[in-house]
Design an enzyme around this catalytic site. Sequence first.
Site, PDB file in Angstrom:
ATOM      1  N   THR A   1       0.817  -1.207   0.000  1.00 18.22           N
ATOM      2  CA  THR A   1       0.000   0.000   0.000  1.00 18.22           C
ATOM      3  C   THR A   1       0.852   1.259   0.000  1.00 18.22           C
ATOM      4  O   THR A   1       1.987   1.251   0.496  1.00 18.22           O
ATOM      5  CB  THR A   1      -0.916   0.020   1.250  1.00 18.22           C
ATOM      6  OG1 THR A   1      -1.564   1.287   1.373  1.00 18.22           O
ATOM      7  CG2 THR A   1      -0.114  -0.222   2.519  1.00 18.22           C
ATOM      8  N   ASP A   2       0.289   2.345  -0.512  1.00 21.44           N
ATOM      9  CA  ASP A   2       0.996   3.627  -0.479  1.00 21.44           C
ATOM     10  C   ASP A   2       1.163   4.153   0.939  1.00 21.44           C
ATOM     11  O   ASP A   2       1.998   5.024   1.197  1.00 21.44           O
ATOM     12  CB  ASP A   2       0.270   4.668  -1.340  1.00 21.44           C
ATOM     13  CG  ASP A   2      -1.189   4.895  -0.958  1.00 21.44           C
ATOM     14  OD1 ASP A   2      -1.686   4.245  -0.006  1.00 21.44           O
ATOM     15  OD2 ASP A   2      -1.843   5.718  -1.627  1.00 21.44           O
ATOM     16  N   GLU A   3       0.400   3.619   1.875  1.00 17.94           N
ATOM     17  CA  GLU A   3       0.431   4.135   3.242  1.00 17.94           C
ATOM     18  C   GLU A   3       1.739   3.846   3.969  1.00 17.94           C
ATOM     19  O   GLU A   3       2.026   4.447   5.009  1.00 17.94           O
ATOM     20  CB  GLU A   3      -0.770   3.591   4.018  1.00 17.94           C
ATOM     21  CG  GLU A   3      -2.071   4.175   3.494  1.00 17.94           C
ATOM     22  CD  GLU A   3      -3.300   3.470   4.025  1.00 17.94           C
ATOM     23  OE1 GLU A   3      -3.905   3.998   4.977  1.00 17.94           O
ATOM     24  OE2 GLU A   3      -3.664   2.415   3.491  1.00 17.94           O
TER      25      GLU A   3
ATOM     26  N   TYR B 214      -1.285  -0.334  11.351  1.00 15.17           N
ATOM     27  CA  TYR B 214      -1.560  -1.021  10.086  1.00 15.17           C
ATOM     28  C   TYR B 214      -0.448  -0.769   9.073  1.00 15.17           C
ATOM     29  O   TYR B 214       0.142  -1.708   8.522  1.00 15.17           O
ATOM     30  CB  TYR B 214      -2.898  -0.571   9.504  1.00 15.17           C
ATOM     31  CG  TYR B 214      -2.988  -0.809   8.002  1.00 15.17           C
ATOM     32  CD1 TYR B 214      -2.928  -2.101   7.489  1.00 15.17           C
ATOM     33  CD2 TYR B 214      -3.099   0.252   7.109  1.00 15.17           C
ATOM     34  CE1 TYR B 214      -2.979  -2.325   6.114  1.00 15.17           C
ATOM     35  CE2 TYR B 214      -3.147   0.036   5.742  1.00 15.17           C
ATOM     36  CZ  TYR B 214      -3.089  -1.258   5.248  1.00 15.17           C
ATOM     37  OH  TYR B 214      -3.131  -1.468   3.896  1.00 15.17           O
TER      38      TYR B 214
ATOM     39  N   LYS C 238       2.408  -3.333   7.380  1.00 14.15           N
ATOM     40  CA  LYS C 238       2.606  -3.543   5.944  1.00 14.15           C
ATOM     41  C   LYS C 238       4.047  -3.227   5.550  1.00 14.15           C
ATOM     42  O   LYS C 238       4.641  -3.933   4.727  1.00 14.15           O
ATOM     43  CB  LYS C 238       1.635  -2.672   5.138  1.00 14.15           C
ATOM     44  CG  LYS C 238       0.183  -3.114   5.216  1.00 14.15           C
ATOM     45  CD  LYS C 238      -0.041  -4.503   4.618  1.00 14.15           C
ATOM     46  CE  LYS C 238       0.154  -4.529   3.120  1.00 14.15           C
ATOM     47  NZ  LYS C 238      -0.167  -5.883   2.559  1.00 14.15           N
TER      48      LYS C 238
END
Length: 342
Positions: free
Chosen positions: A125-127, A149, A153
Amino acid sequence: MNILVTGGAGFIGSHYCRYVLENYPQDKIFVLDALTYAGNLTTISDIRDHPRFRFYKGRIEDENVVTRILREDEIDAIVNFAAQTHNDRSLLSSKEFLETNVIGVHNLLVCARRTNVKRIVHVSTDEVYGSITEGEFTEESPLRPNTPYSASKAGGDLLCRAHFVSYSTPVIITRGGNTYGPYQYPEKLISFFVTRLIDNKVVPLYGDGNQVREWIHVEDHVSGIDVALRYGKEGEIYNIADKNERKNIYITEMILDILKKPKDLIRFIPDPRGKAHDLRYSMNCDKIKKLGWKPKVPFEKGLRSTVEWYVKHQDWWRPLLQKPEFKTFVADFYGTVLGKDL
């Protein structure tokens, strides 16, 4: 090619299964899914009986289950969608995020190496990059996750890098933007708001709603993942996003417009994430585009079709709203601010 799709009964994973079955008549899909709250057999009911599809219930953390599938089904490639994925849930309890997003990824990498899997795509994810005020993240940008979260990741991503460097494990990482479309579990901004507004319930918008996200339709996202699988270079990272930066307030008002609902259904609430709420995401995707990928779904068209899908498929999402996992999360996270409007 025999492809193991972990988390294939979830939102993006199920769309990837359909994409492969529709576009590659020689490929077979094997799904491993734990069927936690966000994974449902109803999400893949239309392909369960497909002759090139097989489903297994199990967790990616289970070494015996993963190894057996890889060997018995002679798996050529793994595409890992299995993950705990919600920032808000990770603020309430983060242990399960570490178990799936870190330990689970570690187990997949170890099992794949032992069984000589030819290629692994780890969907991230970009997060993991954190927030960016100006410009765009590239694949070389540092990882600065701001929630349990996104940290979990990032941990999985780093394990993939370490296994490639240490063992030459043939792994590729993709990092996707905010994904929307049919079959998304109704806890994310678009799916949560649409399902509430259909029932004329207020929607909780954090702060002033000026957080910026880069949106990509699920069909574009899975096509990018597939390009990375088939044409990407081992050990590389590929950002997958569309140039659809929109503020959350803009998205909310668009949904209201499509559903012909009044703006007084927006409830601005204190941001429960505080400093952990990233203000803006934006990624440069030139690298994946050099492999021949490009997004095809215009945002306004994609959002409208998504809203209309939820209107027409209430038989899919209404049972999910009645499950204890959903009710407990909504009550725990929004109960104090929404009160009687919960």
